[in-house]
Design a protein around this motif. Sequence first.
Motif, PDB file in Angstrom:
ATOM      1  N   LYS A 167       0.815  -1.218   0.000  1.00 27.31           N
ATOM      2  CA  LYS A 167       0.000   0.000   0.000  1.00 27.31           C
ATOM      3  C   LYS A 167       0.850   1.272   0.000  1.00 27.31           C
ATOM      4  O   LYS A 167       0.430   2.308  -0.522  1.00 27.31           O
ATOM      5  N   THR A 168       2.024   1.194   0.593  1.00 26.24           N
ATOM      6  CA  THR A 168       2.898   2.374   0.673  1.00 26.24           C
ATOM      7  C   THR A 168       3.987   2.363  -0.402  1.00 26.24           C
ATOM      8  O   THR A 168       4.930   3.172  -0.343  1.00 26.24           O
ATOM      9  N   ASN A 169       3.832   1.463  -1.384  1.00 31.46           N
ATOM     10  CA  ASN A 169       4.790   1.372  -2.496  1.00 31.46           C
ATOM     11  C   ASN A 169       6.226   1.205  -2.022  1.00 31.46           C
ATOM     12  O   ASN A 169       7.160   1.825  -2.557  1.00 31.46           O
ATOM     13  N   GLN A 170       6.420   0.376  -1.031  1.00 37.86           N
ATOM     14  CA  GLN A 170       7.763   0.148  -0.489  1.00 37.86           C
ATOM     15  C   GLN A 170       8.364  -1.200  -0.900  1.00 37.86           C
ATOM     16  O   GLN A 170       9.402  -1.599  -0.383  1.00 37.86           O
ATOM     17  N   ILE A 171       7.700  -1.895  -1.810  1.00 36.08           N
ATOM     18  CA  ILE A 171       8.264  -3.155  -2.281  1.00 36.08           C
ATOM     19  C   ILE A 171       9.508  -2.868  -3.120  1.00 36.08           C
ATOM     20  O   ILE A 171       9.465  -2.094  -4.079  1.00 36.08           O
ATOM     21  N   ARG A 172      10.609  -3.492  -2.747  1.00 41.77           N
ATOM     22  CA  ARG A 172      11.863  -3.336  -3.490  1.00 41.77           C
ATOM     23  C   ARG A 172      12.214  -4.661  -4.157  1.00 41.77           C
ATOM     24  O   ARG A 172      12.260  -5.708  -3.508  1.00 41.77           O
ATOM     25  N   ILE A 173      12.458  -4.605  -5.448  1.00 39.97           N
ATOM     26  CA  ILE A 173      12.852  -5.792  -6.215  1.00 39.97           C
ATOM     27  C   ILE A 173      14.206  -5.501  -6.834  1.00 39.97           C
ATOM     28  O   ILE A 173      14.343  -4.615  -7.677  1.00 39.97           O
ATOM     29  N   VAL A 174      15.215  -6.244  -6.374  1.00 35.16           N
ATOM     30  CA  VAL A 174      16.601  -5.950  -6.761  1.00 35.16           C
ATOM     31  C   VAL A 174      17.211  -7.140  -7.493  1.00 35.16           C
ATOM     32  O   VAL A 174      17.212  -8.261  -6.969  1.00 35.16           O
ATOM     33  N   PRO A 175      17.753  -6.908  -8.704  1.00 36.37           N
ATOM     34  CA  PRO A 175      18.409  -8.009  -9.429  1.00 36.37           C
ATOM     35  C   PRO A 175      19.756  -8.349  -8.782  1.00 36.37           C
ATOM     36  O   PRO A 175      20.486  -7.460  -8.338  1.00 36.37           O
ATOM     37  N   LYS A 176      20.065  -9.629  -8.732  1.00 35.38           N
ATOM     38  CA  LYS A 176      21.332 -10.078  -8.154  1.00 35.38           C
ATOM     39  C   LYS A 176      21.930 -11.136  -9.075  1.00 35.38           C
ATOM     40  O   LYS A 176      21.279 -12.136  -9.385  1.00 35.38           O
ATOM     41  N   ARG A 186      15.758 -10.356  -5.859  1.00 32.74           N
ATOM     42  CA  ARG A 186      15.465 -10.353  -4.433  1.00 32.74           C
ATOM     43  C   ARG A 186      14.370  -9.326  -4.133  1.00 32.74           C
ATOM     44  O   ARG A 186      14.238  -8.317  -4.832  1.00 32.74           O
ATOM     45  N   ASN A 187      13.584  -9.590  -3.110  1.00 36.99           N
ATOM     46  CA  ASN A 187      12.579  -8.612  -2.689  1.00 36.99           C
ATOM     47  C   ASN A 187      12.588  -8.495  -1.173  1.00 36.99           C
ATOM     48  O   ASN A 187      13.253  -9.272  -0.475  1.00 36.99           O
ATOM     49  N   ASN A 188      11.877  -7.523  -0.664  1.00 37.60           N
ATOM     50  CA  ASN A 188      11.850  -7.273   0.783  1.00 37.60           C
ATOM     51  C   ASN A 188      10.533  -7.685   1.431  1.00 37.60           C
ATOM     52  O   ASN A 188      10.142  -7.139   2.473  1.00 37.60           O
ATOM     53  N   LEU A 189       9.838  -8.651   0.819  1.00 40.43           N
ATOM     54  CA  LEU A 189       8.673  -9.221   1.488  1.00 40.43           C
ATOM     55  C   LEU A 189       9.134  -9.950   2.751  1.00 40.43           C
ATOM     56  O   LEU A 189      10.306 -10.323   2.869  1.00 40.43           O
ATOM     57  N   PRO A 190       8.249 -10.166   3.729  1.00 36.87           N
ATOM     58  CA  PRO A 190       8.650 -10.768   5.005  1.00 36.87           C
ATOM     59  C   PRO A 190       9.371 -12.105   4.845  1.00 36.87           C
ATOM     60  O   PRO A 190       8.883 -13.021   4.172  1.00 36.87           O
ATOM     61  N   LYS A 191      10.538 -12.190   5.470  1.00 34.57           N
ATOM     62  CA  LYS A 191      11.342 -13.409   5.471  1.00 34.57           C
ATOM     63  C   LYS A 191      11.190 -14.120   6.817  1.00 34.57           C
ATOM     64  O   LYS A 191      10.602 -13.592   7.756  1.00 34.57           O
TER      65      LYS A 191
END
Length: 236
Positions: A167-176, A186-191
């Motif tokens: 909702k706050t547009n804080q999803i980060r998707i980073v290529p590795k 990689r993403n920052n969804l709950p681990k």
Amino acid sequence: MRLNQKSLEKDQLKVDKLMKPYQGKLVSELKRGFLQNYSQDTKASFAVLARRMFGISDNHLSLDSSEKPLILKTIRVTGNDQPAENMSFFEVRFDEWLEADSWHETMLYQYFYDTQFVFQVFQQFPSGLRVPDNQMTFKRALVWQMPDYDLEHGLKKLWLDTCHLIKTNQIRIVPKKQKTGKIIYRNNLPKSKDNTVCHLRPGGKNGKDVIMLPSGQEIARQRLWLNKQYVNDVIL
């Protein structure tokens, strides 16, 4: 329907009676008895073996004392009391999570509130060395339903944290880039380190199996997983 403790205990007694003849037996011995015509010998064969042991054709187990079918799932535990594997469940429907007016209206809550499970536990008992799957031993079958506390804290926290990120547009998707040259995202969804009960991980067919988030970002299809340490605490 939520079962009370007495109902769960009654189901456990029924399951114990059904599984008592197989406790302590090697997987290789059980396979000779139940999987004679089953050609595959993979991780999936554990699920087939578990169903055959109960005499069922799918993962739904009905007991005379149970108010509804129980879902059968298998667990493999290594030696030295190491945690079990992370346990996979269903694909996450982000749109449904975001549209729900409250936690108690989500499919996630309703599924774990209503569902009872039977965990078929196969354990490696020798210490120090990793043994082949066929040398693992059937330990027990455990009737389980997620406790209310875990529903209202760990599971709910996953839902809240995920919805907040989207909702706050804080999803980060980073290529590795891996050593092989393959690019993963990689993403920052709950681990698992963020939650004592559960986490999200990719669960699509391959890296190209993606979905669209409300922000317009593409992300790999995600599945819900119970943390291996949480599963370990439940079964041991």
